[in-house]
Design a protein around this motif. Structure first.
Motif, PDB file in Angstrom:
ATOM      1  N   ALA A 170     -45.716  29.407 -24.164  1.00 25.72           N
ATOM      2  CA  ALA A 170     -45.265  30.798 -24.211  1.00 25.72           C
ATOM      3  C   ALA A 170     -43.886  30.932 -24.854  1.00 25.72           C
ATOM      4  O   ALA A 170     -43.572  31.969 -25.437  1.00 25.72           O
ATOM      5  N   ALA A 171     -43.097  29.870 -24.782  1.00 28.28           N
ATOM      6  CA  ALA A 171     -41.760  29.906 -25.388  1.00 28.28           C
ATOM      7  C   ALA A 171     -41.827  30.004 -26.911  1.00 28.28           C
ATOM      8  O   ALA A 171     -40.836  30.350 -27.555  1.00 28.28           O
ATOM      9  N   SER A 172     -42.985  29.718 -27.497  1.00 28.14           N
ATOM     10  CA  SER A 172     -43.148  29.787 -28.955  1.00 28.14           C
ATOM     11  C   SER A 172     -43.581  31.155 -29.446  1.00 28.14           C
ATOM     12  O   SER A 172     -43.649  31.386 -30.647  1.00 28.14           O
ATOM     13  N   ILE A 173     -43.911  32.061 -28.540  1.00 31.71           N
ATOM     14  CA  ILE A 173     -44.384  33.386 -28.949  1.00 31.71           C
ATOM     15  C   ILE A 173     -43.213  34.234 -29.428  1.00 31.71           C
ATOM     16  O   ILE A 173     -42.196  34.354 -28.749  1.00 31.71           O
ATOM     17  N   ARG A 174     -43.361  34.792 -30.624  1.00 29.98           N
ATOM     18  CA  ARG A 174     -42.308  35.610 -31.241  1.00 29.98           C
ATOM     19  C   ARG A 174     -42.870  36.974 -31.636  1.00 29.98           C
ATOM     20  O   ARG A 174     -43.786  37.055 -32.454  1.00 29.98           O
ATOM     21  N   GLN A 176     -43.577  28.778 -36.232  1.00 29.68           N
ATOM     22  CA  GLN A 176     -44.162  27.703 -37.033  1.00 29.68           C
ATOM     23  C   GLN A 176     -43.628  26.332 -36.645  1.00 29.68           C
ATOM     24  O   GLN A 176     -44.371  25.355 -36.637  1.00 29.68           O
ATOM     25  N   ASP A 177     -42.342  26.263 -36.318  1.00 30.75           N
ATOM     26  CA  ASP A 177     -41.752  24.949 -36.039  1.00 30.75           C
ATOM     27  C   ASP A 177     -42.214  24.351 -34.709  1.00 30.75           C
ATOM     28  O   ASP A 177     -42.095  23.141 -34.501  1.00 30.75           O
ATOM     29  N   THR A 178     -42.762  25.168 -33.816  1.00 28.68           N
ATOM     30  CA  THR A 178     -43.265  24.643 -32.538  1.00 28.68           C
ATOM     31  C   THR A 178     -44.766  24.890 -32.372  1.00 28.68           C
ATOM     32  O   THR A 178     -45.316  24.686 -31.286  1.00 28.68           O
ATOM     33  N   PHE A 179     -45.419  25.323 -33.427  1.00 33.09           N
ATOM     34  CA  PHE A 179     -46.845  25.655 -33.368  1.00 33.09           C
ATOM     35  C   PHE A 179     -47.678  24.467 -32.887  1.00 33.09           C
ATOM     36  O   PHE A 179     -48.506  24.602 -31.994  1.00 33.09           O
ATOM     37  N   ARG A 180     -47.438  23.317 -33.469  1.00 35.83           N
ATOM     38  CA  ARG A 180     -48.252  22.143 -33.132  1.00 35.83           C
ATOM     39  C   ARG A 180     -48.131  21.790 -31.649  1.00 35.83           C
ATOM     40  O   ARG A 180     -49.130  21.610 -30.963  1.00 35.83           O
ATOM     41  N   GLN A 181     -46.936  21.682 -31.142  1.00 35.53           N
ATOM     42  CA  GLN A 181     -46.775  21.285 -29.734  1.00 35.53           C
ATOM     43  C   GLN A 181     -47.226  22.369 -28.781  1.00 35.53           C
ATOM     44  O   GLN A 181     -47.622  22.093 -27.652  1.00 35.53           O
ATOM     45  N   SER A 182     -47.230  23.620 -29.220  1.00 35.08           N
ATOM     46  CA  SER A 182     -47.624  24.720 -28.348  1.00 35.08           C
ATOM     47  C   SER A 182     -49.123  24.982 -28.359  1.00 35.08           C
ATOM     48  O   SER A 182     -49.713  25.281 -27.323  1.00 35.08           O
TER      49      SER A 182
END
Length: 198
Positions: free
Chosen positions: A91-95, A106-112
């Protein structure tokens, strides 16, 4: 999932939802399902589970398959489901953007969203992602088809977007509806294989 099912001779269609509201997406998916003429299984991943829960009322839909997906009950919103537990790490990757649409950074898409993907596939998915309207997380679900039709659920134990404990709750609910005498004998559910954790 498309290539192996196609290789076995199944007719496959993938809906392109507008992602503007839950009602819009349910309607678009229902129309596609009804256009297929014949017994149809709907498969939903993530938000797509909420969509097939509504679209599954189409008369020719004979079952629902949830792959690490939301399976809301009547009156639930995705936001209210998230509020029942601590936020998942993804959820921390949602913008949100200025127009109220939500993206995954995009920079945390893979891990998220897909930590099992290789870097190239994750990059392509991150760059080509389609945003979803924030209101889709506020829209309340109607009566779910999973209460009336056979349903199957795949839990992703390492899901960073939907808590696995939440997914397990839906799995337990779907186990109670796993078989139906109206399900054609030619349809067999095989183990769902996933490359991605979500």
């Amino acid at each position: 999932m498309i290539p192996p099912l196609h290789a076995k001779g199944y007719r496959i269609a993938a809906v392109q939802n507008p992602l503007t509201s839950l009602a819009d997406d349910v309607e678009r998916t229902r129309k596609l399902a009804e256009s297929l003429d014949g017994p149809t299984l709907l498969v939903g991943h993530s938000y797509g589970g909420a969509v097939i829960s509504g679209a599954g009322h189409a008369a020719n839909v004979i079952g629902l398959v949830y792959v690490a997906a939301f399976a809301p009950d009547e009156g639930d919103s995705l936001g209210s489901i998230f509020a029942r537990r601590d936020p998942p790490s993804g959820a921390a990757s949602i913008r949100p953007d200025k127009d109220g649409f939500l993206w995954l950074a995009q920079d945390t898409f893979r891990q998220s969203f897909g930590q099992d993907l290789n870097e190239t596939d994750a990059l392509v998915m991150a760059v080509t992602q389609k945003p979803i309207a924030g209101r889709c997380f506020e829209d309340k679900a109607g009566s779910p088809a999973w209460k009336e039709k056979p349903s199957w659920y795949q839990v992703s134990r390492h899901d960073n977007m939907i808590p696995p404990e939440t997914e397990s709750g839906w799995l337990n609910a779907s186990r109670q509806r796993r078989s139906s005498p109206s399900m054609p004998a030619t349809l067999r559910l095989h183990r769902i294989q996933r490359r991605s954790s979500h």
